[in-house]
Design a protein around this motif. Sequence first.
Motif, mmCIF file in Angstrom:
data_model
loop_
_atom_site.group_PDB
_atom_site.id
_atom_site.type_symbol
_atom_site.label_atom_id
_atom_site.label_comp_id
_atom_site.label_asym_id
_atom_site.label_seq_id
_atom_site.Cartn_x
_atom_site.Cartn_y
_atom_site.Cartn_z
ATOM 1 N N TRP A 99 0.850 -1.194 0.000
ATOM 2 C CA TRP A 99 0.000 0.000 0.000
ATOM 3 C C TRP A 99 0.882 1.240 0.000
ATOM 4 O O TRP A 99 1.879 1.283 0.711
ATOM 5 C CB TRP A 99 -0.886 0.024 1.249
ATOM 6 C CG TRP A 99 -2.052 -0.917 1.228
ATOM 7 C CD1 TRP A 99 -2.013 -2.256 1.480
ATOM 8 C CD2 TRP A 99 -3.426 -0.611 0.941
ATOM 9 N NE1 TRP A 99 -3.286 -2.791 1.380
ATOM 10 C CE2 TRP A 99 -4.177 -1.803 1.050
ATOM 11 C CE3 TRP A 99 -4.104 0.572 0.605
ATOM 12 C CZ2 TRP A 99 -5.556 -1.853 0.837
ATOM 13 C CZ3 TRP A 99 -5.472 0.512 0.409
ATOM 14 C CH2 TRP A 99 -6.196 -0.685 0.508
ATOM 15 N N ARG A 118 -9.119 6.796 -2.228
ATOM 16 C CA ARG A 118 -8.219 5.670 -1.973
ATOM 17 C C ARG A 118 -8.398 5.151 -0.561
ATOM 18 O O ARG A 118 -8.380 5.935 0.393
ATOM 19 C CB ARG A 118 -6.770 6.127 -2.148
ATOM 20 C CG ARG A 118 -5.719 5.065 -1.926
ATOM 21 C CD ARG A 118 -5.390 4.316 -3.185
ATOM 22 N NE ARG A 118 -4.847 5.226 -4.187
ATOM 23 C CZ ARG A 118 -4.683 4.886 -5.481
ATOM 24 N NH1 ARG A 118 -5.024 3.676 -5.905
ATOM 25 N NH2 ARG A 118 -4.198 5.765 -6.331
ATOM 26 N N ASN A 435 -3.995 -0.827 -2.271
ATOM 27 C CA ASN A 435 -4.298 0.433 -2.952
ATOM 28 C C ASN A 435 -5.671 0.459 -3.611
ATOM 29 O O ASN A 435 -5.864 1.101 -4.650
ATOM 30 C CB ASN A 435 -3.201 0.778 -3.964
ATOM 31 C CG ASN A 435 -1.843 0.886 -3.297
ATOM 32 O OD1 ASN A 435 -1.728 1.522 -2.244
ATOM 33 N ND2 ASN A 435 -0.842 0.242 -3.859
ATOM 34 N N LYS A 437 -9.218 1.594 -4.677
ATOM 35 C CA LYS A 437 -9.745 2.959 -4.882
ATOM 36 C C LYS A 437 -11.120 2.893 -5.499
ATOM 37 O O LYS A 437 -11.550 1.841 -5.982
ATOM 38 C CB LYS A 437 -8.788 3.777 -5.767
ATOM 39 C CG LYS A 437 -8.547 3.185 -7.168
ATOM 40 C CD LYS A 437 -9.546 3.649 -8.202
ATOM 41 C CE LYS A 437 -9.236 3.079 -9.590
ATOM 42 N NZ LYS A 437 -10.385 3.224 -10.509
#
Lengths: 458, 458
Positions: A99, A118, A435, A437
């Motif tokens: 991340w 995010r 990550n 989003k």
Amino acid sequence: MSLPDVLARIDHDLDAATDRLLDLLRIPSISTDPAFKEDCDRAADWLVEDLNSIGIKTTKRPNPGHPMVVGHVDGPADKPHILFYGHYDVQPVDPLNLWHRDPFDPAVEDTAKGRVIRGRGAADDKGQLMTFVEALRAWKAVKGDFPCRMTFFFEGEEESGSPSLVPFMEENADELRADYAMICDTGMFQSKVPSIVTMLRGLMGEEVTITGPDLDLHSGMYGGVSMNPARVLSKVIASLHDDTGRITVPGFYDGVPELPDDIQAQWQGLAFDHDSFLGDVGLSKPAGEQDRMPIEMIWSRPTCEVNGMWSGYTGAGFKTVLPSQAHAKISFRLVGTQDPHVIRDSFRKMVTDMMPEDCEATFHAHGSSQGSVFETTAPAFEDARKALTDEWNVPAAYVGCGGSIPIAGHFQKILDTTPVLIGFGKDDDAIHSPNEKYDLESFHKGIRSWARILDAMT
Amino acid sequence: MSLPDVLARIDHDLDAATDRLLDLLRIPSISTDPAFKEDCDRAADWLVEDLNSIGIKTTKRPNPGHPMVVGHVDGPADKPHILFYGHYDVQPVDPLNLWHRDPFDPAVEDTAKGRVIRGRGAADDKGQLMTFVEALRAWKAVKGDFPCRMTFFFEGEEESGSPSLVPFMEENADELRADYAMICDTGMFQSKVPSIVTMLRGLMGEEVTITGPDLDLHSGMYGGVSMNPARVLSKVIASLHDDTGRITVPGFYDGVPELPDDIQAQWQGLAFDHDSFLGDVGLSKPAGEQDRMPIEMIWSRPTCEVNGMWSGYTGAGFKTVLPSQAHAKISFRLVGTQDPHVIRDSFRKMVTDMMPEDCEATFHAHGSSQGSVFETTAPAFEDARKALTDEWNVPAAYVGCGGSIPIAGHFQKILDTTPVLIGFGKDDDAIHSPNEKYDLESFHKGIRSWARILDAMT
């Protein structure tokens, strides 16, 4: 006051709506890990408070797992009763080192492809769930009331197999039954085409443990003479597919239908760009069954995947251990009338039959659900398709979905309620990955889409 | 003052000697894990102080890894110069939950099989190393001096491949060269027969990582169409042995000798009880190459074992992830003139050639050493064999050893020093495993054995 006023209100309120979502994303409601039990509870409380603040009478409903959130709004009998379903729990975050920000310290980020929200759960499913809530907040603010009789039903165990869902639905069937169940947990075809999902794969999960020696051994003392369970597990996994990509579990393909010609034609018309679908994640070639369209592999063919495996020493450096046990988490995506229970039994027998002397296989069952296909004859489908087309300026499509949303089948079977699966996720949302989003555009136009759909349906 | 006085002193001092060993065992000197670097340093300091307290001039010698401990005692030119080698580092302790006591809170425990010293490193190698030290402490106390010129050489990286050892030996060859290097890091044949090891397997370790997609994917979205590296790794591991147990790496058996008839006869004479060797760890059947004696599989045949593997989600619950990477730690035990470098290259080529489109294999080399065979013509061997026979009342044997003690070959090649491998470990010591122990009998009679051996050699 008309639809344009509601849409204008949504546009005006976007920053505040985003802040509310960020607030919800800060709660690490990982349902599969008992360490986060209190956080799941906090996320439920947050939703109860937020829905009540709009005027939706909502309570937290305890059950053996994480609580349900259920809210109601009355409405006239000549309009449809619409239920909204979403889930407030999220996937684990490992591997954490990949991340680029704390998964539970979410933020709006500018990227080359536009602004994104995010954080873990941004797309799956807190951001999607809040598209309903924000649409209704704007509707109420502009019109002073809600468009029809509505039920809100949010669960906190979707990412861990929804063990409490069916009992809760059965016990509260009269309270939850509606005309339509709007489920916002899916994506847009090719990240561009607004989509209504009419075909879902089921899922069956198994955890297998192979035990050889009673204890971890020194590979110098015992190597070469003792059965190594990591080798045995590798043989099992290697044998689950044949050279053409077909799954070898006996009877696995019983109940797998061939795609009807009309759907085959429709899917070919979608011109699925599998080069960029795979290219986006660093791959080049469809790796599934030979002689199948990639879109079939994803939407209408069953699969068998290793989701995790481990054995022996996995830390830094080297340890010359001969492990006592080897483990794998294996899942099967199911279609048509494939029976998860029959396949579970067949898989266990196949693995057990492969055990050499001195090795034993034991199994732990994770959740299971059948695949589903939904008819689109109810008027709501064409209303929704038109509303989506208007919002996105792209003709909306009926599509399949490779994921498993067992709740859709439960609404149909337990509550006699027609599921309508509409979501605004994109292929690069990295759900279940580091990550994660949700595009700000998905959130904004998603909220607007629900306002249009409600307007069209009522 | 004669040998019986020294042996009596050893008997009298056993409780104090045991307390000293427990003190050393409390230091968690895990060499492979950087988190324990300071503890390795502390263990070295402990040995420096203890050796100096007996009158052995000892210093800690820094090097790029964990420090060496080197001590010297002068002696007459007409007696042999004897070096003692051991290692003060230990293996990692996971899985910690299987220990019935803190691995670094050691104690003497009463068990059904007698009294044992329980704790990580008790047998491998702190307890064995201290058998030398305690024998010399008693000798000095009784006789006022040492029996001959001696060198003590203890390292702290044996459990992590001894990366600093060869450079240190080469740089300090004149200081370290001796007539004999006594190495106390092996066991007793069948836990009963005092043994001198004359054959050792080499070791070559590889870590392989297979990468498919750029990131972990959702198995619902990508399952069935994307290459899964856990499946590819399983295929690789499953292909490393054929159905007869032979290893399939091309050229692997180049340099593997057949056992000479005399050694074969000698080993058959040992009547190795493989039923209880395997039965002690919950196994029943030798799992190696067909048509080989179990004792051959362990002592004189090469192996390939998976020491660890991992991929995807390995935590509690279930995560429908399609992993980006899969990893394995694989080691090969080598015999005869098998060349670890040639085999490493061949293994890498074999794995690379198996990669399907969209998968890449990368490799990390761990340590490597060739196998060794030692001549037993030097007089020290028969002296030692007789001394061991006297102490244990069982005829001592020349045996093989499945483990890898590369230092033995280094003494031979770099220092022109004859290695003599004698140790008092037992098969159920659980070295490298939870609940490691060293029999109090091994410790006590081990100390006495060294006193007898020194007496016979000088």
